[in-house]
Design a protein around this motif. Structure first.
Motif, short mmCIF file in Angstrom:
data_model
loop_
_atom_site.label_atom_id
_atom_site.label_comp_id
_atom_site.label_asym_id
_atom_site.label_seq_id
_atom_site.Cartn_x
_atom_site.Cartn_y
_atom_site.Cartn_z
N ASN A 59 0.93 -1.26 -0.09
CA ASN A 59 -0.01 0.05 0.08
C ASN A 59 0.76 1.26 -0.12
N SER A 95 -7.38 -5.96 -3.70
CA SER A 95 -7.93 -4.68 -3.87
C SER A 95 -9.35 -4.58 -3.07
N TYR A 109 -7.59 7.79 -3.81
CA TYR A 109 -7.12 6.76 -3.37
C TYR A 109 -7.70 5.71 -4.31
N LYS A 113 -6.22 2.95 -7.16
CA LYS A 113 -6.22 1.67 -7.27
C LYS A 113 -6.87 1.06 -8.47
#
Length: 274
Positions: A59, A95, A109, A113
């Motif tokens: 991450n 995910s 964010y 992703k």
């Protein structure tokens, strides 16, 4: 079978490493503190040598929109290139359920992703993307992100969270199975309203913050719809419920007394939604 875990020294990654080692696999935890840096490419070639599967649970260290996008685009591109050169046969990425919906709702964010997922889908390495619902362990972080002063404003939308241990078990099963070249979803066994979940979690920690249900409260930058955070009908479901998870010794605050029912009864009887 050699399995490389990117982010394998972190809280979740270490759980996954333990699961796979228990099954007898040769598991390499890969992270900057073990000499593998996906942002710079340092150590990637050596880590990939002889690997059959690579699992990425890393991450971004920063939640700034630009930094997150840079992290996922750069690290994923470097990782996929190293995998292709080494002949890795399965790329697994962890995910989030609702990534597309959250990206469309304006979360930087989750835009990052989604960019990560698109790179994986377009690569030459067979892959599986695991979409998991929110972890029980991160409910306090949701509360912290939603807090101003002594009040947390949280959208009263549906959520189906799960224990990190069960996510680790699910990812481990995917890692040793064949690539699906698509997405699999995993979720907890119960649905709640997000504001209830945050309120119950704070009470269990003897945290005095008020939780206000606000339909327009944002979730890491995104305004949520009723079902943004819940999986589809084909999701694999865990078995550990929230109250069971809270009752485990390792998750119970040492100094907190047993939670007493709230005036509306919500702490005593969780509103599980089916």
């Amino acid at each position: 079978m050699k399995i490389v875990i990117i982010g394998g020294t972190g809280l979740f990654g270490s759980k996954l490493v333990a699961r796979l080692r228990e099954q007898g696999h040769d598991v390499l935890p890969a992270a900057p503190n073990t000499g593998v840096n996906t942002l710079t490419g340092e150590g990637l070639a050596d880590a990939m040598a002889g690997a059959t599967v690579v699992v990425d649970v890393s991450n971004s260290p920063s939640l700034d929109d630009a930094a997150v996008l840079h992290f996922f685009e750069t690290s994923t591109a470097n990782l996929l290139a190293a995998e292709a050169a080494a002949g890795v046969r399965h790329h697994v990425a962890l995910s989030v359920v609702g990534t597309d919906r959250l990206a469309e709702a304006g979360s930087g964010y989750f835009l990052a992703k989604r960019a990560q997922e698109r790179l994986i889908e377009r690569s030459s390495t067979p892959y599986t993307i695991v979409h998991a619902t929110q972890f029980f362990e991160f409910v306090k972080a949701i509360a912290d992100a939603a807090t101003e002063g002594r009040t947390a404003r949280v959208a009263p939308v549906l959520i189906q969270p799960m224990a990190a241990d069960e996510v680790a078990s699910a990812v481990a099963r995917v890692a040793v199975g064949p690539p699906v070249n698509g997405v699999v979803e995993v979720a907890g066994p119960e649905r709640f309203r997000l504001d209830y979940l945050v309120r119950r979690s704070l009470r269990a920690r003897h945290d005095p913050r008020d939780v206000i249900a606000d339909p327009h409260a944002r979730y890491f930058g995104a305004e949520l719809g009723e079902r943004t955070l819940v999986p589809g009908h084909d999701a694999s479901l865990g078995k550990v419920g929230f109250e069971e998870w809270l009752g485990r010794a390792e998750n119970r605050p040492v100094t907190a007394p047993p939670p007493s029912p709230a005036s509306d009864g919500s702490a005593a009887a969780p509103p599980v939604l089916r």
